[in-house]
Every structure is written in structure tokens, then in C-alpha cells.
Scaffold this motif. Structure first.
Motif, PDB file in Angstrom:
ATOM      1  N   ASN A 128       0.843  -1.189   0.000  1.00 54.05           N
ATOM      2  CA  ASN A 128       0.000   0.000   0.000  1.00 54.05           C
ATOM      3  C   ASN A 128       0.884   1.248   0.000  1.00 54.05           C
ATOM      4  O   ASN A 128       1.986   1.234   0.554  1.00 54.05           O
ATOM      5  N   ALA A 129       0.380   2.291  -0.610  1.00 51.95           N
ATOM      6  CA  ALA A 129       1.104   3.557  -0.643  1.00 51.95           C
ATOM      7  C   ALA A 129       1.295   4.081   0.769  1.00 51.95           C
ATOM      8  O   ALA A 129       0.443   3.889   1.639  1.00 51.95           O
ATOM      9  N   THR A 130       2.408   4.727   0.997  1.00 49.31           N
ATOM     10  CA  THR A 130       2.682   5.359   2.290  1.00 49.31           C
ATOM     11  C   THR A 130       2.960   6.836   2.058  1.00 49.31           C
ATOM     12  O   THR A 130       3.155   7.273   0.921  1.00 49.31           O
ATOM     13  N   SER A 131       3.024   7.579   3.124  1.00 48.18           N
ATOM     14  CA  SER A 131       3.300   9.012   3.018  1.00 48.18           C
ATOM     15  C   SER A 131       4.731   9.271   2.524  1.00 48.18           C
ATOM     16  O   SER A 131       5.036  10.371   2.081  1.00 48.18           O
ATOM     17  N   LYS A 132       5.592   8.267   2.569  1.00 44.04           N
ATOM     18  CA  LYS A 132       6.970   8.419   2.096  1.00 44.04           C
ATOM     19  C   LYS A 132       7.066   8.332   0.575  1.00 44.04           C
ATOM     20  O   LYS A 132       8.066   8.727   0.000  1.00 44.04           O
ATOM     21  N   TRP A 133       6.032   7.785  -0.058  1.00 46.27           N
ATOM     22  CA  TRP A 133       6.048   7.646  -1.514  1.00 46.27           C
ATOM     23  C   TRP A 133       5.825   9.007  -2.161  1.00 46.27           C
ATOM     24  O   TRP A 133       5.040   9.823  -1.653  1.00 46.27           O
ATOM     25  N   PRO A 134       6.451   9.259  -3.299  1.00 48.40           N
ATOM     26  CA  PRO A 134       6.135  10.488  -4.045  1.00 48.40           C
ATOM     27  C   PRO A 134       4.654  10.492  -4.429  1.00 48.40           C
ATOM     28  O   PRO A 134       4.070   9.433  -4.690  1.00 48.40           O
ATOM     29  N   THR A 135       4.065  11.653  -4.475  1.00 47.52           N
ATOM     30  CA  THR A 135       2.644  11.786  -4.769  1.00 47.52           C
ATOM     31  C   THR A 135       2.272  11.139  -6.095  1.00 47.52           C
ATOM     32  O   THR A 135       1.263  10.433  -6.188  1.00 47.52           O
ATOM     33  N   GLU A 136       3.078  11.336  -7.127  1.00 47.68           N
ATOM     34  CA  GLU A 136       2.751  10.782  -8.441  1.00 47.68           C
ATOM     35  C   GLU A 136       2.729   9.254  -8.400  1.00 47.68           C
ATOM     36  O   GLU A 136       1.860   8.621  -9.004  1.00 47.68           O
ATOM     37  N   LEU A 137       3.648   8.658  -7.671  1.00 46.90           N
ATOM     38  CA  LEU A 137       3.673   7.200  -7.551  1.00 46.90           C
ATOM     39  C   LEU A 137       2.442   6.710  -6.792  1.00 46.90           C
ATOM     40  O   LEU A 137       1.759   5.779  -7.226  1.00 46.90           O
ATOM     41  N   SER A 138       2.148   7.341  -5.698  1.00 47.58           N
ATOM     42  CA  SER A 138       0.983   6.974  -4.901  1.00 47.58           C
ATOM     43  C   SER A 138      -0.301   7.115  -5.712  1.00 47.58           C
ATOM     44  O   SER A 138      -1.157   6.225  -5.705  1.00 47.58           O
ATOM     45  N   ASP A 139      -0.432   8.222  -6.435  1.00 43.26           N
ATOM     46  CA  ASP A 139      -1.626   8.447  -7.256  1.00 43.26           C
ATOM     47  C   ASP A 139      -1.737   7.425  -8.386  1.00 43.26           C
ATOM     48  O   ASP A 139      -2.838   6.973  -8.716  1.00 43.26           O
ATOM     49  N   SER A 140      -0.607   7.048  -8.972  1.00 44.81           N
ATOM     50  CA  SER A 140      -0.618   6.059 -10.056  1.00 44.81           C
ATOM     51  C   SER A 140      -1.045   4.689  -9.545  1.00 44.81           C
ATOM     52  O   SER A 140      -1.812   3.985 -10.203  1.00 44.81           O
ATOM     53  N   VAL A 141      -0.570   4.313  -8.369  1.00 39.91           N
ATOM     54  CA  VAL A 141      -0.944   3.019  -7.783  1.00 39.91           C
ATOM     55  C   VAL A 141      -2.440   3.012  -7.455  1.00 39.91           C
ATOM     56  O   VAL A 141      -3.146   2.045  -7.758  1.00 39.91           O
ATOM     57  N   LYS A 142      -2.929   4.088  -6.863  1.00 43.04           N
ATOM     58  CA  LYS A 142      -4.362   4.172  -6.558  1.00 43.04           C
ATOM     59  C   LYS A 142      -5.192   4.102  -7.837  1.00 43.04           C
ATOM     60  O   LYS A 142      -6.233   3.439  -7.882  1.00 43.04           O
ATOM     61  N   ALA A 143      -4.729   4.777  -8.884  1.00 42.04           N
ATOM     62  CA  ALA A 143      -5.443   4.756 -10.166  1.00 42.04           C
ATOM     63  C   ALA A 143      -5.441   3.355 -10.771  1.00 42.04           C
ATOM     64  O   ALA A 143      -6.459   2.906 -11.312  1.00 42.04           O
ATOM     65  N   ALA A 144      -4.322   2.654 -10.666  1.00 40.04           N
ATOM     66  CA  ALA A 144      -4.245   1.290 -11.205  1.00 40.04           C
ATOM     67  C   ALA A 144      -5.223   0.380 -10.468  1.00 40.04           C
ATOM     68  O   ALA A 144      -5.907  -0.440 -11.095  1.00 40.04           O
TER      69      ALA A 144
END
Length: 167
Positions: A128-144
Motif C-alpha cells: 500500500n502507498a505510504t506518506s513516504k512515496w512520491p505523490t505521483e507514484l501513490s496516485d498512479s498506484v491508486k489509479a491502477a
């Protein structure tokens, strides 16, 4: 005898941003997330043709940002509301075919993805995305993950048609 001038840029050189964006590990993980999310709410994996839609939907910033937050909004409803984003979708899908193929092959080799018939399945729960992940990476994972869930509610051929691909 004079030699021809050297090209300014090698024809096979890619911009560092493009290389980072289409990193095989990243693109594989986006497919793993889509497959995992689909399996959480459905009975089968992600049909392999649908895998070719995940990267164009999740890596294109405007498209990714336009994806709904409400899971009740269908792909058909989103497509009607965002027809301007779909104008070049066929081009984006074609352009992302090679990175998608590489991601599928890498996922199968690294045992992050498996096959169930002709469906791709995630072999382990992705992080799962964490607050340490860059926003673009986190958003891409959520979108996927969101896109993976969409494919429980729509047949793959209809998704291609709704997105204006191959018509």
C-alpha cells in the motif's frame, strides 16, 4: 574526405524522464496493483488485453487526475464526461504497447504476475502507498487499483469501445 556530421541525439536515446516513467519495475507494479484490485472484487484475473489499458489510464497525468473517487461511477459514465481526454487514447494505448509487454514479461519472470488461463493475476498482495512515496507514484498506484476494479463491471471489448480504441 569529410565525414558526415554526427547526429545531435542518438536515434535510440530516450529522455531520462521517459526512461524513469516507463521503468519496467514500476509498470509491472501498476499491473500487479490492477490485477490484485480486480481479484479482490471479482472471480477472475485481469484479461490480458485489458492490461494494455492500465498504463495509458494511470500514467497520463490528466487522465489519472480525472479518474473518479467514487467507485459507483462506471467506465461508461466517466468516458462520456471525459471525451476530450479520450481523443488521443488510441495513440496512447499503441504508444504504451511495448512498455506493457515488457511489464507483463517482467511480472511473469519475477513471479509478481501469474496466468490463470488467459487472465493475469497478482501472485502476492502489493504494498500500500505510504506518506513516504512520491505523490505521483501513490496516485498512479491508486489509479491502477481503481481501474482494476472497473474491469469487474465491464467486458474488455466494451472498455476498448468506450475508450475509442479500434473503432
Amino acid at each position: 574526405m569529410s565525414q558526415p556530421p554526427e547526429p545531435l541525439v542518438s536515434p535510440v536515446a530516450r529522455a531520462p524522464e521517459a526512461m524513469a516513467l516507463f521503468n519496467t519495475v514500476l509498470t509491472t507494479e501498476l499491473l500487479v496493483n490492477a490485477c490484485w484490485a480486480k481479484a479482490q472484487n471479482g472471480t477472475t484475473g485481469l484479461a490480458w488485453p485489458a492490461a494494455y489499458l492500465i498504463l495509458p489510464l494511470t500514467l497520463h497525468p490528466q487522465t489519472r487526475d480525472s479518474l473518479p473517487r467514487d467507485r459507483r461511477i462506471t467506465l461508461a459514465r466517466w468516458a462520456v464526461r471525459n471525451h476530450d481526454l479520450l481523443a488521443d487514447m488510441e495513440f496512447r494505448v499503441a504508444n504504451m504497447a511495448l512498455p506493457t509487454k515488457r511489464a507483463i514479461r517482467h511480472g511473469l519472470r519475477s513471479k509478481r504476475l501469474g496466468l490463470d488461463g488467459t487472465n493475469l493475476v497478482a501472485l502476492a498482495r502489493p504494498k500500500n502507498a505510504t506518506s513516504k512515496w512520491p505523490t505521483e507514484l501513490s496516485d498512479s498506484v491508486k489509479a491502477a487499483r481503481f481501474c482494476g476494479q472497473w474491469f469487474n463491471a465491464v467486458e474488455t471489448h466494451l472498455a476498448f469501445e468506450l475508450l475509442g480504441i479500434g473503432g
